[in-house]
Design a protein around this motif. Structure first.
Motif, mmCIF file in Angstrom:
data_model
loop_
_atom_site.group_PDB
_atom_site.id
_atom_site.type_symbol
_atom_site.label_atom_id
_atom_site.label_comp_id
_atom_site.label_asym_id
_atom_site.label_seq_id
_atom_site.Cartn_x
_atom_site.Cartn_y
_atom_site.Cartn_z
ATOM 1 N N SER A 92 44.001 39.711 38.868
ATOM 2 C CA SER A 92 42.861 40.153 38.061
ATOM 3 C C SER A 92 43.319 40.470 36.629
ATOM 4 O O SER A 92 44.427 40.128 36.230
ATOM 5 C CB SER A 92 42.204 41.365 38.713
ATOM 6 O OG SER A 92 43.147 42.418 38.864
ATOM 7 N N THR A 99 39.307 43.567 34.646
ATOM 8 C CA THR A 99 38.193 42.968 35.370
ATOM 9 C C THR A 99 37.153 44.051 35.639
ATOM 10 O O THR A 99 37.485 45.100 36.188
ATOM 11 C CB THR A 99 38.678 42.371 36.702
ATOM 12 O OG1 THR A 99 39.684 41.385 36.434
ATOM 13 C CG2 THR A 99 37.525 41.741 37.469
ATOM 14 N N ILE A 134 33.680 36.379 32.497
ATOM 15 C CA ILE A 134 34.318 36.775 33.753
ATOM 16 C C ILE A 134 33.911 35.793 34.844
ATOM 17 O O ILE A 134 32.725 35.528 35.038
ATOM 18 C CB ILE A 134 33.930 38.200 34.154
ATOM 19 C CG1 ILE A 134 34.263 39.184 33.033
ATOM 20 C CG2 ILE A 134 34.644 38.596 35.448
ATOM 21 C CD1 ILE A 134 35.720 39.214 32.635
ATOM 22 N N GLY A 149 40.729 38.956 32.524
ATOM 23 C CA GLY A 149 39.553 39.577 33.136
ATOM 24 C C GLY A 149 39.006 38.796 34.303
ATOM 25 O O GLY A 149 38.305 39.348 35.152
ATOM 26 N N CYS A 150 39.338 37.507 34.357
ATOM 27 C CA CYS A 150 38.874 36.686 35.474
ATOM 28 C C CYS A 150 39.636 37.034 36.753
ATOM 29 O O CYS A 150 40.670 37.695 36.727
ATOM 30 C CB CYS A 150 39.059 35.209 35.163
ATOM 31 S SG CYS A 150 37.853 34.536 34.000
#
Length: 333
Positions: A92, A99, A134, A149-150
């Motif tokens: 993450s 995230t 995201i 952030g993904c």
């Protein structure tokens, strides 16, 4: 459910057997004891190394899918019809690119996608959760948070997951290792005009099914706000005041299995930290009180696979309690 990895595994058979046994799948008698000795599915999931995953869609061939991502555990859990069919290691967001936690819906899917924010970085089997960047997709998994952030997934797992999801599906992202809880923010209930404490706001009902004519239906009940919000294909189509008898703690999730002459039949979805299964009893269903006209309208859009989430938290900003982020499919900027 088999463990998969880009590298050969020395304990593949043992761990796969443990997973199959925990999920109630048939295992050869000679290997059954090894699976029991290995421990629970939770222990098996804990032992996964970066890039490894478990996948057993045959455990629940049909039914609604819900995804729970634990940032603290760096794991993604996939449930279909209330049965755990997949667990994967993830990577993450890093500090400064965290995230977000909350209740999301899948807004967009694309097999071959490239980032429009980070130098056309490849994002295979991309499933978008926010229009601000995201998403869940295949990527590098070093064993710790490393993305912008993904939620990165192993390539094969990302492909498997892509094949069982659809737009509007519910994804819960939580920091908790056990029970999902949610951090503040934004889109549902914040623009209702009147103050949350006003008489008009507290007792108002909205119903606009034309805003999303088709797609998966999700219902979120907030005990803190005494409010129900109905989403279809990730778009809010209705809300109403509610009352829930008794205490509500944490988060519970349910799926609608069928509707007949006796009414709606809701089943428990055993999320992280919960072991309760089976059908919700009439006594439990009677704890929820909502306007009769709203109930009748709701029955029109309900169908098997509808997801119901009950939370003790608030859906509004400015509330003194914990608040729930509910990201809906607003138009991209």
């Amino acid at each position: 459910m088999a463990i998969s990895s880009a590298k050969p595994l020395t304990r593949r058979s043992l761990l796969a057997t443990a997973a199959m046994g925990a999920l109630g799948l048939a295992v050869p008698p000679a290997l059954a004891q090894a699976g029991l000795d290995e421990g629970s599915i939770a222990a098996t999931a804990q032992n996964l190394r970066p890039g490894q995953f478990l996948w057993a869609p045959e455990a629940a061939p049909e039914g609604p899918v819900i995804i729970v991502v634990s940032l603290s555990k760096q794991r993604a859990y996939v449930y279909r019809n209330g049965v755990l069919i997949g667990i994967s290691t993830i990577s993450s967001g890093t500090a400064g690119h965290e995230t977000p936690t909350g209740i999301f819906t899948i807004l967009q899917k694309k097999v071959d996608h490239k980032s429009n924010l980070y130098d056309d970085a490849p994002m295979p089997f991309m499933q978008r959760l926010t229009w601000s960047g995201i998403a869940m997709h295949a990527g590098n998994l070093p064993g710790y948070p490393a993305s912008h952030g993904c939620i990165r997934l192993p390539l094969a797992f990302a492909e498997h997951l892509y094949g069982v999801t659809q737009l509007g599906l519910t994804v819960i992202i939580t920091q908790s290792a056990d029970i999902p809880r949610f951090a503040p923010a934004p889109h549902v209930l914040e623009n209702r005009g009147a103050s949350p404490s006003s008489f008009e706001s507290a007792f108002s009902t909205t119903w606009q099914p034309e805003k999303a004519s088709a797609g998966p239906v999700s219902i979120i009940l907030s005990a803190s706000d005494e409010r129900a919000v109905v989403l279809r294909n990730g778009v809010e189509i209705g809300s109403a005041p509610i009352a829930i008898r008794g205490q509500v703690s944490g988060v519970q999730a349910f799926t609608l299995s069928s509707i007949d002459q006796h009414g709606a039949h809701w089943m428990y979805l055993p999320l992280l930290g919960s072991t309760r299964t089976g059908e919700v009893s009439q006594q439990e269903r009677e704890r929820l009180i909502l306007p009769e006209d709203f109930r009748q309208k709701l029955l029109v859009v309900l169908k098997p696979g509808t997801t119901l989430i009950v939370t003790a938290d608030s859906l509004q900003r400015g509330n003194t309690g914990a608040s729930v982020t509910v990201i809906t499919s607003e138009d991209p900027e």
